[in-house]
Motif scaffolding. Structure first.
Motif, short mmCIF file in Angstrom:
data_model
loop_
_atom_site.label_atom_id
_atom_site.label_comp_id
_atom_site.label_asym_id
_atom_site.label_seq_id
_atom_site.Cartn_x
_atom_site.Cartn_y
_atom_site.Cartn_z
N ARG A 211 0.85 -1.44 -0.05
CA ARG A 211 -0.27 -0.25 0.05
C ARG A 211 1.12 1.36 -0.02
N ASN A 212 0.48 2.26 -0.35
CA ASN A 212 1.01 3.65 -0.43
C ASN A 212 0.08 4.48 0.60
N ASP B 177 -3.46 7.90 4.22
CA ASP B 177 -4.14 6.07 3.72
C ASP B 177 -5.30 6.43 3.23
#
Ligand SMILES: CC(C)(COP(=O)(O)OP(=O)(O)OC[C@H]1O[C@@H](n2cnc3c(N)ncnc32)[C@H](O)[C@@H]1OP(=O)(O)O)[C@@H](O)C(=O)NCCC(=O)NCCS
Length: 162
Positions: free
Chosen positions: A3-4, A51
């Motif tokens: 995930r970034n 996020d």
């Protein structure tokens, strides 16, 4: 693919989200007003890691005349241990260095081995101890210090160590 979690500058508009993370991460959290206040002071360097645009970690420091203090760094509990704290600290130190900071201090609870290990890995050294500095529970603080090479005009913004 991992995930970034993008990192962006924090502003006073992030104070409530930062205070919510703070309450989940510390037994003696700063109040919301404290975050509003610090964003109004000169020399404040704030970053949030996000996020889906929601802050999940933050870094706060103040830099004045080349000397900086890391006020706090925290990652929400469910996302710890995957390198995010180290990434955010590196970005925060780079931001401090980019505005001319070369000496960085911070306090950490004497029992906070995880944070001490993170800071030691970044080159921080223990300079002293403040007896009874913390409350809830009462505890000493270790005072850590990092020296970074002063930024030169043709440098990138990496946090090169001296
Ligand atoms: C300290 C904190 C920010 C670290 O964030 P994190 O995302 O979990 O840390 P990372 O996964 O990036 O790990 C960075 C380093 O921390 C140390 N570390 C992380 N988890 C650890 C664990 N369970 N045990 C020991 N050391 C640990 C290691 O030195 C690690 O480096 P390495 O992976 O090269 O060994 C996070 O634990 C946190 O928010 N803690 C509560 C708030 C706090 O104590 N903030 C610091 C106040 S001074």
């Amino acid at each position: 693919m991992g995930r970034n979690f993008p990192i962006r500058p924090a502003t006073s508009a992030d104070a409530a989200a930062i205070a919510a993370i703070e309450r989940r991460c510390f037994s003696d959290p700063w109040p919301l007003e404290g975050f509003h206040e610090v964003f109004g002071l000169p020399g404040t360097v704030g970053l949030v890691m996000t996020d889906a645009e929601e802050p999940i970690a933050y870094f706060l420091a103040r830099e004045i005349l080349g000397t900086a203090e890391v006020l706090n760094l925290a990652v929400v509990p469910e996302l710890r241990g995957r390198g995010l704290g180290a990434e955010l600290l590196d970005a925060g130190l780079a931001a401090v260095r980019a505005r001319g900071g070369s000496e960085v201090f911070l306090e950490v609870r004497a029992s906070n081995i995880v944070a001490q290990s993170l800071y030691a890995g970044r080159g921080f050294q223990t300079e002293g101890r403040r007896r009874g500095y913390y409350r809830h529970p009462d505890e000493d603080a270790l005072v850590l210090r990092l020296l970074m090479a002063p930024v030169r005009s043709n440098d990138g913004d990496g946090a090169a160590l001296v």
